[in-house]
Design a protein around this motif. Structure first.
Motif, PDB file in Angstrom:
ATOM      1  N   ASP A   1      -6.153   1.657  -3.427  1.00 58.35           N
ATOM      2  CA  ASP A   1      -7.045   0.690  -3.567  1.00 58.35           C
ATOM      3  C   ASP A   1      -8.346   1.257  -3.980  1.00 58.35           C
ATOM      4  OD1 ASP A   1      -7.953  -1.921  -1.261  1.00 58.35           O
ATOM      5  OD2 ASP A   1      -8.369  -1.578  -3.244  1.00 58.35           O
ATOM      6  N   ASP A   2      -9.020   0.527  -5.139  1.00 55.48           N
ATOM      7  CA  ASP A   2     -10.394   1.068  -5.503  1.00 55.48           C
ATOM      8  C   ASP A   2     -11.477   0.401  -4.889  1.00 55.48           C
ATOM      9  OD1 ASP A   2     -10.226  -0.750  -8.648  1.00 55.48           O
ATOM     10  OD2 ASP A   2      -9.897  -1.535  -6.521  1.00 55.48           O
ATOM     11  N   GLY A   3     -11.157  -0.417  -3.919  1.00 52.56           N
ATOM     12  CA  GLY A   3     -12.226  -0.992  -3.005  1.00 52.56           C
ATOM     13  C   GLY A   3     -12.242  -2.806  -3.453  1.00 52.56           C
TER      14      GLY A   3
ATOM     15  N   ILE B   1       1.162  -1.113  -0.061  1.00 58.12           N
ATOM     16  CA  ILE B   1      -0.025  -0.065   0.177  1.00 58.12           C
ATOM     17  C   ILE B   1       0.991   1.257  -0.055  1.00 58.12           C
ATOM     18  CG2 ILE B   1      -1.599   1.376   1.378  1.00 58.12           C
ATOM     19  CD1 ILE B   1      -2.837  -1.474   2.443  1.00 58.12           C
ATOM     20  N   ALA B   2       1.892   1.357   0.828  1.00 58.48           N
ATOM     21  CA  ALA B   2       2.856   2.381   0.763  1.00 58.48           C
ATOM     22  C   ALA B   2       3.442   2.690  -0.437  1.00 58.48           C
ATOM     23  CB  ALA B   2       3.793   2.001   1.937  1.00 58.48           C
TER      24      ALA B   2
ATOM     25  N   LYS C   1      -6.245   6.200  -9.243  1.00 53.16           N
ATOM     26  CA  LYS C   1      -5.186   7.131  -9.406  1.00 53.16           C
ATOM     27  C   LYS C   1      -5.293   8.562  -8.592  1.00 53.16           C
ATOM     28  CE  LYS C   1      -2.941   4.306 -12.160  1.00 53.16           C
ATOM     29  NZ  LYS C   1      -1.853   3.698 -11.858  1.00 53.16           N
ATOM     30  N   SER C   2      -4.517   9.068  -8.011  1.00 52.49           N
ATOM     31  CA  SER C   2      -4.644  10.504  -7.324  1.00 52.49           C
ATOM     32  C   SER C   2      -3.058  10.978  -7.406  1.00 52.49           C
ATOM     33  CB  SER C   2      -5.082  10.190  -6.060  1.00 52.49           C
ATOM     34  OG  SER C   2      -5.330  11.481  -5.442  1.00 52.49           O
TER      35      SER C   2
END
Length: 530
Positions: free
Chosen positions: A152-154, A142-143, A161-162
């Motif tokens: 994560d999109d769920g 995740i990091a 993306k961000s």
């Protein structure tokens, strides 16, 4: 009767060989299991380093090595020869090639362990350790995705993306929760290895006892056979003096230890049969003694290997914790936390380290930090203070913990002066100028092993934050100290008033620069002031 005893002697020799093969198989399984369990330790420690290195540098090689490390553990890649804690250091330094992507591994770790016939209790402990590894690995991934702006999109995929979130990545990899999970993972692997070693120690002891019993039976049979032969010789000597005299001479030679003696008697009569039985007995005795010597050597090797495993486990624990704390954990204590009213905390970091590391590159940066921190480690031991941790180029030391020391402040000051002297001389060995800030503060802290089973010794309290603030507000190549430190050291050390300093989150405070010991020549002190 002679033939029956000789036959039994041969049968026992056969079972001795079987017992030896069984012990060899047990030793092989023990080595395979401990080797596989070490892979979890290797993966845990190096995954942390690669994940943090990737977050800090965005170096794709770190991500590649992280994925190769995970593939080896999962059996997707073949385990390299001589795979150990030092393997990835050698790969990073370019001394050996990375794992061969064309070689497939032996499958998932759990499947490999099941082939080695581990117990249900051991398998459950292994599953616990593997689950902790997966949890820690999930945090690391995740990091690493966060610094690329992938979230994560769920669905479990990082398709969202961000903007890259460096703060989130650092919080995940340097937070207490991550450290606690790593500590739990180390403890789970340590417990698994202990269960395996204890079980195999009992197995090897039983097999050794069985071997000793067979050797004893073989010896008694040989002695019985030998006694019958002696009696027969004396009986036959009355009837066959010439042939029996040679037989007696051969028996005497065997009794003196020469098991290679030959009777040189032929024939199908009683004397010829006895001569053949004696030679067979001598041959069996020789083989039994050789086998016994081999068993003794194997037993010594097994004991040495078990001791090496114990030393390796203790070394791993002592690399994480101070020696006294490690001994208390090994003694059965589960929660260790104490308040120390009087300690001295030291922080240091390298000025402009980010730009310097960009110029040097990852390999030379590691070499630089190793050269500096190895010297600092020597000074820590020389001055009787305790190294708590390093974070990047930051080095943290405390005096008075875990062993209470009334001279904690003096010892930390001596350490800081010697460390600064080393740093000021170090540029002579470096192509780039090296400058360092240092900060010291004295006060009360709490210290201990955080969490229920955390294998990371740390300090917490206001004195830690204040010491860090004094370091961050220091001038280059200066030792910035609080008034509390100056009060305790004023009789033996020289200080320069640095005026009032603003400490983030703490307000203003009086500050000073530690220049040296009063026993130094006045001209040296005056030079340092300027």
């Amino acid at each position: 009767m002679l033939i029956a005893l000789a036959g039994m002697n041969l049968i026992i020799g056969f079972y001795l060989g079987k017992a030896d093969d069984k012990r060899e198989e047990s030793r092989r399984r023990l080595n395979e299991i401990t080797s596989l369990s070490e892979d979890l330790v290797i993966s845990s420690q190096w995954a942390t380093r690669f994940a943090r290195a990737y977050v800090a540098t965005k170096d794709p090689k770190k991500l590649d090595m992280y994925n190769e490390l995970d593939d080896i553990l999962e059996g997707k890649l073949a385990r390299p020869e001589n795979y150990g804690l030092e393997y990835w250091d050698l790969v990073s330094a370019g001394f050996i090639p990375p794992p061969d992507a064309k070689k497939t591994g032996k499958g998932p770790l759990e499947d490999q362990f099941l082939k080695l016939d581990i117990t249900v209790e051991e398998f459950n402990q292994l599953k616990k350790a593997k689950a902790l590894y997966v949890k820690v690995s999930t945090t690391e991934r995740i990091a690493m995705h966060a610094v690329r702006g992938e979230f994560d999109d769920g669905t479990g995929a990082f398709a969202k993306k961000s903007k890259p979130d460096m703060a989130m990545a650092e919080r995940l990899l340097y937070g207490n929760s991550y450290s606690e999970e790593n500590g739990k993972l180390s403890k789970a692997v340590f417990d698994f290895n202990r269960m395996i070693r204890n079980r195999y120690k009992a197995v090897l002891e039983d097999e050794e006892l069985h071997t000793a019993e067979l050797v004893g039976m073989n010896t008694y049979l040989a002695l019985g056979l030998f006694s019958i032969v002696i009696a027969s010789v004396f009986y036959l000597q009355l009837r066959f003096v010439k042939r029996t005299s040679r037989l007696v001479a051969a028996v005497q030679s065997i009794s003196n230890g020469d098991l290679a003696t030959k009777t040189n008697i032929t024939g199908q009569d009683e004397i010829g049969q006895i001569a053949g039985a004696i030679e067979a007995m001598a041959s069996n005795l020789s083989a039994a003694f050789v086998s016994l010597e081999d068993k003794v050597k194997i037993s010594e090797m097994t004991a040495a290997e078990l001791n090496n495993e114990r030393v390796r486990s203790e070394k791993l624990l002592h690399n994480i914790l101070p020696a006294t704390i490690a001994q208390r954990l090994q003694g059965g204590e589960e929660v260790i936390a104490e308040v120390y009213p009087e300690v001295t905390v030291f922080f240091s970091d390298i000025v402009g380290f980010t730009d310097l590391s960009a110029q040097l590159g990852p390999h030379e940066t590691v070499n630089l930090l190793n050269a500096i921190f190895e010297k600092f480690d020597e000074l820590v031991e020389a001055h009787g203070v305790e190294k708590i941790k390093t974070i990047g180029d930051s080095y943290m030391v405390v005096g008075g913990v875990p062993n209470r020391d009334p001279l904690h402040c003096q010892h930390v000051a001596e350490f800081a002066l010697d460390a600064m002297s080393f740093i000021q001389e170090f540029p002579a060995h470096s192509p780039f100028p090296i400058e360092m800030r240092m900060g010291i503060h004295t006060g009360t802290v709490a210290a201990g092993v955080l969490g229920k089973k955390k294998f990371s010794y740390d300090l917490w309290g206001d004195v830690v934050n204040v010491a860090s603030r004094f370091e961050s507000t220091s001038l280059a190549n200066k030792i910035h100290v609080s008034e509390a430190v100056k009060v305790r050291l004023n009789d033996d050390f020289v200080f320069l008033d640095a005026g009032t300093v603003e400490l983030k989150g703490k307000g203003s405070a009086a500050s000073f620069y530690l220049l040296g010991r009063k026993k130094e020549f006045p001209a040296v002190i005056e030079f340092k002031k300027h």
